[in-house]
Structure formats: C-alpha cells, structure tokens
Scaffold this motif. Structure first.
Motif, short mmCIF file in Angstrom:
data_model
loop_
_atom_site.label_atom_id
_atom_site.label_comp_id
_atom_site.label_asym_id
_atom_site.label_seq_id
_atom_site.Cartn_x
_atom_site.Cartn_y
_atom_site.Cartn_z
N ILE A 178 0.84 -0.97 0.31
CA ILE A 178 0.07 -0.10 -0.19
C ILE A 178 0.92 1.24 -0.09
O ILE A 178 1.61 1.70 1.21
CB ILE A 178 -0.73 -0.21 1.49
N SER A 179 0.73 2.47 -0.88
CA SER A 179 1.64 3.61 -0.72
C SER A 179 0.60 4.29 -0.49
O SER A 179 -0.22 4.37 -0.59
CB SER A 179 1.89 3.92 -2.81
N VAL A 180 1.38 4.88 0.12
CA VAL A 180 0.43 6.58 0.87
C VAL A 180 1.17 7.77 0.92
O VAL A 180 2.52 7.78 0.85
CB VAL A 180 0.49 5.91 2.82
N ALA A 181 0.94 8.47 0.30
CA ALA A 181 1.10 10.11 0.58
C ALA A 181 0.33 11.24 0.84
O ALA A 181 -0.69 10.88 1.23
CB ALA A 181 0.70 10.41 -1.13
N VAL A 182 1.57 11.46 1.50
CA VAL A 182 1.23 12.84 2.07
C VAL A 182 1.46 13.75 1.89
O VAL A 182 2.51 13.68 1.63
CB VAL A 182 2.14 12.42 3.89
N CYS A 183 0.57 14.67 1.96
CA CYS A 183 0.50 16.20 1.06
C CYS A 183 1.11 17.08 1.83
O CYS A 183 0.37 17.10 2.88
CB CYS A 183 -0.78 16.11 0.09
N MET A 184 2.13 17.72 1.78
CA MET A 184 3.12 19.00 1.98
C MET A 184 2.04 20.41 2.16
O MET A 184 2.27 21.08 2.35
CB MET A 184 4.68 18.48 2.68
N ASP A 185 1.71 19.52 0.47
CA ASP A 185 1.39 21.56 0.55
C ASP A 185 0.06 20.85 -0.71
O ASP A 185 -0.32 20.16 -0.42
CB ASP A 185 1.93 22.25 -0.55
N GLU A 186 -0.95 21.91 -1.04
CA GLU A 186 -2.22 21.77 -1.73
C GLU A 186 -2.45 21.16 -2.41
O GLU A 186 -1.43 21.75 -3.91
CB GLU A 186 -2.82 23.34 -1.65
N CYS A 187 -2.58 20.22 -3.22
CA CYS A 187 -2.31 19.68 -4.37
C CYS A 187 -3.32 19.59 -5.51
O CYS A 187 -4.98 18.94 -5.26
CB CYS A 187 -2.65 17.38 -4.44
N LEU A 232 5.36 13.48 0.77
CA LEU A 232 5.91 12.15 1.72
C LEU A 232 5.34 11.25 1.49
O LEU A 232 3.94 10.61 1.42
CB LEU A 232 5.77 12.05 3.19
N VAL A 233 5.71 10.34 0.79
CA VAL A 233 5.25 8.93 0.38
C VAL A 233 5.81 7.36 0.89
O VAL A 233 7.12 7.42 0.78
CB VAL A 233 5.68 8.42 -2.05
N LEU A 234 5.40 6.95 1.37
CA LEU A 234 5.80 6.03 2.55
C LEU A 234 4.93 4.74 1.49
O LEU A 234 4.02 4.72 1.12
CB LEU A 234 5.68 6.07 3.71
N GLY A 235 6.03 3.10 1.25
CA GLY A 235 5.60 1.47 1.31
C GLY A 235 5.23 0.63 1.93
O GLY A 235 6.16 1.18 2.71
N TYR A 236 3.54 0.37 2.18
CA TYR A 236 4.12 -0.68 3.38
C TYR A 236 3.71 -1.94 3.08
O TYR A 236 2.26 -2.03 1.85
CB TYR A 236 2.82 0.68 4.80
N ALA A 237 3.77 -2.50 3.54
CA ALA A 237 4.02 -4.12 3.43
C ALA A 237 3.24 -4.45 4.22
O ALA A 237 3.59 -4.25 5.83
CB ALA A 237 4.77 -4.97 2.46
N PRO A 238 2.91 -6.13 4.38
CA PRO A 238 2.74 -6.80 5.72
C PRO A 238 4.10 -7.13 6.39
O PRO A 238 4.87 -6.78 5.90
CB PRO A 238 2.57 -8.16 5.34
N THR A 239 4.21 -7.25 7.51
CA THR A 239 4.88 -7.32 8.20
C THR A 239 5.45 -8.70 8.37
O THR A 239 5.10 -9.55 7.77
CB THR A 239 4.76 -6.93 10.20
N SER A 240 6.87 -9.09 8.65
CA SER A 240 7.01 -10.38 8.21
C SER A 240 6.51 -11.36 8.32
O SER A 240 6.61 -12.75 8.89
CB SER A 240 9.42 -10.65 8.66
N ALA A 241 6.16 -11.12 9.92
CA ALA A 241 5.15 -12.63 10.81
C ALA A 241 3.79 -12.29 10.21
O ALA A 241 3.74 -13.68 10.59
CB ALA A 241 5.21 -11.67 11.85
N SER A 242 3.40 -11.73 9.30
CA SER A 242 2.26 -11.55 8.32
C SER A 242 2.36 -12.48 7.19
O SER A 242 1.64 -13.23 7.09
CB SER A 242 1.51 -10.37 8.37
N ARG A 243 3.46 -12.08 7.10
CA ARG A 243 3.80 -12.60 5.53
C ARG A 243 4.48 -14.57 5.97
O ARG A 243 4.63 -15.15 4.89
CB ARG A 243 4.68 -12.22 4.87
#
Length: 252
Positions: free
Chosen positions: A155-164, A237-248
C-alpha cells in the motif's frame, strides 16, 4: 505485538478501496506536522544538492534530470527514513499504521520512503550528465518493481505537504486498474509505462486535496501526474507499507 487501535477508515471506505484501488483522507494530519515535514524536506534537499555540487558526484538517493530549457529538475530523494526526524514520526505514527493495517488486513511495516519534489532547482549542475525529460510522471504501476524486491502486496501512502491541485500536478489514478493485467511498454529513462489503450486519459480521476491530506493506493493501481504549473511547491512524503515479516510468514 499489540493490536492496533480503532481504525480511521470505515467498512464502506475499505470496500471502496478494494473496488477502486485508492482512498483519500482529507486533512488527516495537522498543519503543525505538515510544517515539520516541509522544513525537513527542504533542508534535506538543500543539503544533498549542495554536497553534490561541491563534490561533483551524484548521490544515488537523488533522482533528477534536465528539462529541455536546460534547468535541473529534482524529482525525488529516496530513501528518507533516517535522514529527516519528522519522517520517522509520521511513518511510525498511529494514523498511518492503522490505515495500512486496515487496508492490508494484517499488521504493516514501512518498506520504502521518499520525498517527492517535482521542482526546478538552482544548483551548479554542469558537471552532471543528465537525461532530458519533461515534468510529467507518465502512467505506470509500482507492482512489478515491488514484486522484484519480494513484496507481493504494498500500500503506497502519500502525505500531501502542500495543497495538491490540478495545476500543481495532483495525483491522477485510474480506478479499478489494480484488478487488471494492464498493458505496458518500456521507455529508456522512465521504466515501463502503461499504454493509452490500457488506461485512457478519459478514465483518469485527479485527486485534488488540501495540505495534510493522505492518499493511499494499491501499488498495482495505474497512476500518474501532470507537470506542476502552479508556481508553488507540491511536495509529498510517499511511504510504502507491506505486511510485516510475521504476517507474511517469513522465517527470522
């Protein structure tokens, strides 16, 4: 591992995400948090560009090119975890972890971090052999890249630091394409891009949101963005989240 608190997304939002491949959460983060991100992003930009100009050596964390006008154009700095204090605070914060855990259906962890600038920069760059490209980001998905790194779901997550806004080059998405096998073609400098046939311009949705908003999307979703013609910053700020190692089910 403790269970996450109440999710800031509803069942209906989760259903829309599963159907469309993206979710918009307006003004999720306070402007105080956003201002810290802006300060850290600009300080990191200035520090790395100055160091490259002084050493006449390309920092691998910096993605930049030259516009047809000859101006250097800063696209992104990656990774940024460990380089900016506010990134750790936001990336590990309860809000984003709860969102990504809810969308993935299991505990999540950060596997990628970057500041996206899309900005012309004033820096001595005559020493650098840069490709000449435009300001737009062409249609693409991130799934193949993440799969090669061993991540099947991100899941990619973008935090908008400015008005988009549309004129600032807000994110464009093609709803439902995360559930399709989209046709792509290779490019010399921008990797594989999605063809017009697979994702026609007429089907795009432009996600215009205020500063502090969060946009989450399935990495398989086709997305793009136009040039920033607004005359003001459009930092993410763009962050990528994946299932944790335990979850995988990975072994330690």
């Amino acid at each position: 591992m403790s269970e996450p608190g109440p999710l800031p997304i509803s069942g209906d939002q989760r259903k829309r995400f599963d159907a469309d491949g993206y979710l918009v959460l307006p003004r999720l983060l306070s402007l105080t948090v956003v201002e810290r991100l802006r300060t850290d992003a600009d300080a990191l930009r200035d520090r790395l560009l100055a160091a490259m100009a002084a050493s006449r050596d390309w920092d691998a964390r910096v993605t930049w090119w030259r516009l047809s006008s000859g101006e250097p154009y800063l696209f992104k700095i990656k990774p940024v975890l460990g380089l900016a204090p506010s990134v750790e605070t936001v990336a590990g914060g309860a809000e984003l972890r709860a969102i990504t855990t809810g969308l993935l259906g299991c505990p999540s962890e950060v596997m990628e971090s970057k500041f996206m600038y899309k900005q012309r920069v004033e820096v001595a760059a005559g020493w650098a052999t840069l490709p000449v490209l435009g300001e737009e980001v062409r249609k693409h998905t991130d799934a193949a890249y993440f799969t090669r790194r061993g991540y099947r779901r991100v899941i990619s997550v973008a935090v908008c630091m400015d008005e988009c806004t549309e004129s600032a080059g807000a994110l464009q998405v093609w709803p439902g394409t995360h559930r399709q096998d989209v046709e792509q073609g290779q490019t010399p400098h921008q990797g594989p891009v999605v063809t017009e046939h697979a994702a026609p311009d007429s089907a795009a949705v432009t996600l215009e949101v205020p500063a502090g908003s969060v946009v989450a999307w399935d990495s398989r979703l086709v997305h793009a963005s136009a040039a920033n013609t607004s005359g003001r910053p459009r930092r993410l700020l763009v962050l990528g989240y994946a299932p944790t190692s335990a979850s995988r089910g990975d072994r330690p």
